[in-house]
Design a protein around this motif. Structure first.
Motif, short mmCIF file in Angstrom:
data_model
loop_
_atom_site.label_atom_id
_atom_site.label_comp_id
_atom_site.label_asym_id
_atom_site.label_seq_id
_atom_site.Cartn_x
_atom_site.Cartn_y
_atom_site.Cartn_z
N TYR A 76 0.83 -1.20 0.00
CA TYR A 76 0.00 0.00 0.00
C TYR A 76 0.87 1.26 0.00
O TYR A 76 0.44 2.32 -0.47
CB TYR A 76 -0.92 -0.03 1.23
CG TYR A 76 -2.02 1.01 1.21
CD1 TYR A 76 -2.81 1.20 0.09
CD2 TYR A 76 -2.30 1.77 2.34
CE1 TYR A 76 -3.83 2.13 0.08
CE2 TYR A 76 -3.32 2.72 2.34
CZ TYR A 76 -4.08 2.89 1.22
OH TYR A 76 -5.09 3.82 1.21
N ILE A 77 2.10 1.16 0.51
CA ILE A 77 3.03 2.29 0.48
C ILE A 77 3.31 2.70 -0.95
O ILE A 77 3.27 3.88 -1.30
CB ILE A 77 4.34 1.92 1.21
CG1 ILE A 77 4.08 1.64 2.69
CG2 ILE A 77 5.38 3.03 1.05
CD1 ILE A 77 5.29 1.11 3.43
N LEU A 78 3.56 1.70 -1.81
CA LEU A 78 3.84 1.98 -3.21
C LEU A 78 2.61 2.51 -3.92
O LEU A 78 2.71 3.42 -4.76
CB LEU A 78 4.35 0.70 -3.89
CG LEU A 78 4.80 0.83 -5.35
CD1 LEU A 78 5.88 1.90 -5.49
CD2 LEU A 78 5.31 -0.50 -5.87
N VAL A 79 1.44 1.97 -3.59
CA VAL A 79 0.20 2.44 -4.20
C VAL A 79 -0.03 3.92 -3.87
O VAL A 79 -0.31 4.75 -4.75
CB VAL A 79 -0.99 1.59 -3.74
CG1 VAL A 79 -2.31 2.19 -4.23
CG2 VAL A 79 -0.87 0.17 -4.25
N ILE A 80 0.10 4.26 -2.60
CA ILE A 80 -0.12 5.65 -2.18
C ILE A 80 0.92 6.57 -2.82
O ILE A 80 0.59 7.66 -3.31
CB ILE A 80 -0.05 5.76 -0.64
CG1 ILE A 80 -1.24 5.06 0.00
CG2 ILE A 80 -0.03 7.23 -0.21
CD1 ILE A 80 -1.21 5.06 1.50
#
Length: 631
Positions: free
Chosen positions: A80-84
């Motif tokens: 989710y870090i990469l998505v955000i």
């Protein structure tokens, strides 16, 4: 040298290189980019709030930190870090690139999309500054890349200032909460570099940005859907967040402060009453408020005991909030069940809903500790449909083990409606035996899986952890203990086939330990017991376990062991007696007395292990002996 228009005054906002192309081509690609950017903002809002369009902002704080912890927690979903980071980079770079390639006025609709449908108003103001700056004639450097990167400074300031409220104490986890914004900056720089480099070779044609933007957005969507998925996001937002352990209203808390406020109010109305008498009356009123099965006495309801306004009102308000919160949580869980009927995690949603229905307040804690202590381990008849639905639709899920136990408990305490019908102890035992076997298999499987960790956990185990299991390992062991204890209670040892004995056993199983009448009902069962009574040892053990004084409890346990040798309740009495003596040994000053108590405790524990090696009492005895060996 700055451009001058035909009237001779200086133009501070200049056009970009793409403006030399035909108006039709520019507008076509600009509209496509605007549509993609609209989709980007709507998708970012959907991930955060679960809605494509929302008129009210879903963000309860201007701080960016809560967005990283809810509805998805980056420590549980590292991807989710990469998505955000990717979504934030696209939101920040696209308007800047539009202003750079076209002009400032063309970027304004993009900024409005961030402000209104995206609900990122402070970020929209930062983008307004960035787009104005990159269109500003003095900022039209020969190196467009340098100008664009410099214009990311307002966004950097935004990420830095509005990342306050970091709750982490661990330095690594503290740093991880800033990782999405650092990543967003580097991705932004990369995107700016790719678009400007492509523009340099293709003479800044109108269609340069669209494929790069579209592919990046598609990559973010694919990454989210493959690594996390919207179903998981909805489960975390609509189910897990509203489970009893996560809701603040259902956390144990003291009511001493509220009692003192009420005491002061009542003293003004009835100063002739002692403080302790008023406190006792108030505790009764709190128990009445949180137990709808208790009939409210007229003098409490009308305020006749103390006078004035109804003294039960404050407790009623708290009880009403409790019931209202239960209803709201169940409604959220129902929403997930309705919208995701084919998702296997519907079983987990039903499990949490069943716990909410069974959730109640411990009356003993109100009376003795001035506390609201919430519990849900005693099944109620109102939740039976939920547990049946889990068992029928999801028999292989781990939550079905809890369903089997609760259904067996409800069966065991149910009295037949007709004289021709029999009690359901045998059916309950079959369900419990199945639950025990499956529970042991599940624990074995989890033990094997505990040695195999995903990359994030194996490399960064102190930072990241998997999403919490619906039934954690310690809860699974507790479930196994409850299953085995109920099996022991309704087993052949306590059943003679006589109707009177069957009725007493069902009544004993159905006693609610969280009600104050529990002890009185136990005493009634003991005094009314027919002789011989197969249930007497269990009743006396339960009464002994309720004693607060360790010396009295020890005396009762010793007497029970001597009176009922070889019985199941005797084994548990030995285990509890061993615990008491071990605790007593810790406080002994004399080494000789301490060693004697330790020796007696070890003998009792070894006896328990020899009698019940594979049952809960034997396992707990082994754990105590292992603990002693390491001391």
């Amino acid at each position: 040298m700055p451009e001058n228009n035909k009237h001779g005054y200086r133009r501070w906002m200049t056009d970009g290189a793409t403006m030399v192309y035909s108006r039709k081509a520019r507008l076509i690609y600009w509209v496509i980019n605007l549509l993609l950017y609209t989709l980007l903002n709507m998708y970012a809002l959907w991930v955060q709030s679960g809605h494509w369009i929302q008129f009210k902002s879903p963000y309860t704080s201007v701080s960016l930190i809560p967005r990283l912890l809810y509805p998805l927690n980056i420590f549980q979903f590292p991807s989710y870090i990469l998505v955000i980071g990717l979504l934030m980079a696209l939101i920040c770079t696209v308007p800047i690139l539009i202003a750079l390639l076209y002009n400032f006025s063309f970027s304004l609709p993009f900024i409005l999309l961030v402000f209104f449908p995206g609900h990122n108003r402070i970020l929209a103001l930062c983008l307004l500054v960035s787009c104005a700056a990159v269109s500003f004639e003095p900022m039209r450097f020969k190196s467009k890349f340098v100008a664009a990167v410099l214009c990311l400074v307002p966004e950097l300031i935004y990420w830095g200032i509005f990342s306050w409220g970091n709750p982490e104490q661990n330095i690594l986890r503290w740093a991880v909460l800033y990782a999405p914004w650092i990543l967003a900056f580097f991705i932004s720089v990369i995107l700016l570099g790719i678009v400007i480099a492509a523009g340099h070779f293709l003479r800044y044609r109108p269609g340069i940005l669209m494929p790069i933007f579209g592919l990046s957005l598609a990559g973010a969507v694919m990454l989210f859907n493959t690594r996390i998925g919207m179903n998981e996001r909805d489960f975390q937002a609509q189910v897990y967040r509203y489970s009893p352990e996560q809701v603040m209203m259902f956390q144990n808390r003291s009511i001493k402060g509220l009692l003192e406020i009420e005491l002061a109010e009542r003293k003004k109305q009835a100063d002739y009453l002692s403080d302790e008498l008023i406190r006792d009356i108030l505790r009764i009123q709190w128990r009445i408020a949180f137990n709808p099965n208790i009939e409210v006495l007229p003098e409490y309801e009308a305020g006749g005991v103390i006078g004035g306004a109804s003294p039960i009102s404050r407790a009623r308000r708290e009880a009403n909030k409790f019931e209202r919160t239960k209803f709201e949580c169940a409604d959220q869980i129902d929403s997930f069940i309705r919208t995701h009927p084919d998702d296997p995690r519907v079983a987990d949603a039903l499990y949490y809903k069943g716990l909410l229905i069974d959730l109640k307040v411990d009356s003993w804690a109100i009376r003795d500790e001035d506390m609201l202590r919430f519990c849900y381990d005693f099944p109620s008849a109102y939740s039976e449909l939920i547990w049946n639905e889990i068992l029928a639709g999801y028999p292989d899920r781990d939550v079905a083990l809890e369903a089997r136990y609760r259904l067996a408990h409800l069966m065991a305490r149910r009295t037949p409606k007709r004289a021709t019908e029999s009690f359901s102890f045998d059916k309950a035992l079959l369900l419990l035996e199945e639950a025990r076997a499956l529970c042991l298999e599940e624990l074995k499987r989890r033990e094997q899986e505990s040695t195999q960790h995903p990359f994030w956990e194996s490399q960064f185990g102190t930072i990241f952890s998997p999403p919490p299991q619906t039934i954690r390992d310690e809860q699974m062991w507790d479930l196994l203990t409850r299953i085995e204890r109920l099996m022991s209670l309704i087993g052949k040892e306590n059943r003679t086939g006589h109707l009177r004995h069957e009725e007493r056993l069902a009544a004993f199983v159905g006693l609610d330990p969280y009600q104050l009448i529990y002890k009185d009902r136990l005493k009634d069962l003991m005094f009314e017991s027919p002789q011989p009574d197969p249930l007497q040892d269990n009743i006396e053990l339960t009464l002994a376990m309720l004693l607060d004084n360790p010396e009295e409890k020890e005396t009762q346990l010793v007497a029970l062991i001597e009176q009922f040798p070889g019985r199941d309740a005797t084994v548990e009495a030995m285990l509890e007696l061993a615990r008491l003596r071990l605790e007593k040994a810790k406080n002994m000053e004399s080494n000789e007395e301490r060693e004697t108590l330790m020796s007696d405790s070890k003998k009792l524990l070894n006896t328990v292990i020899s009698l019940k090696p594979d049952f809960y009492s034997g396992r707990q005895a082994k754990q105590l002996l292992e603990t002693l060996s390491h001391e």
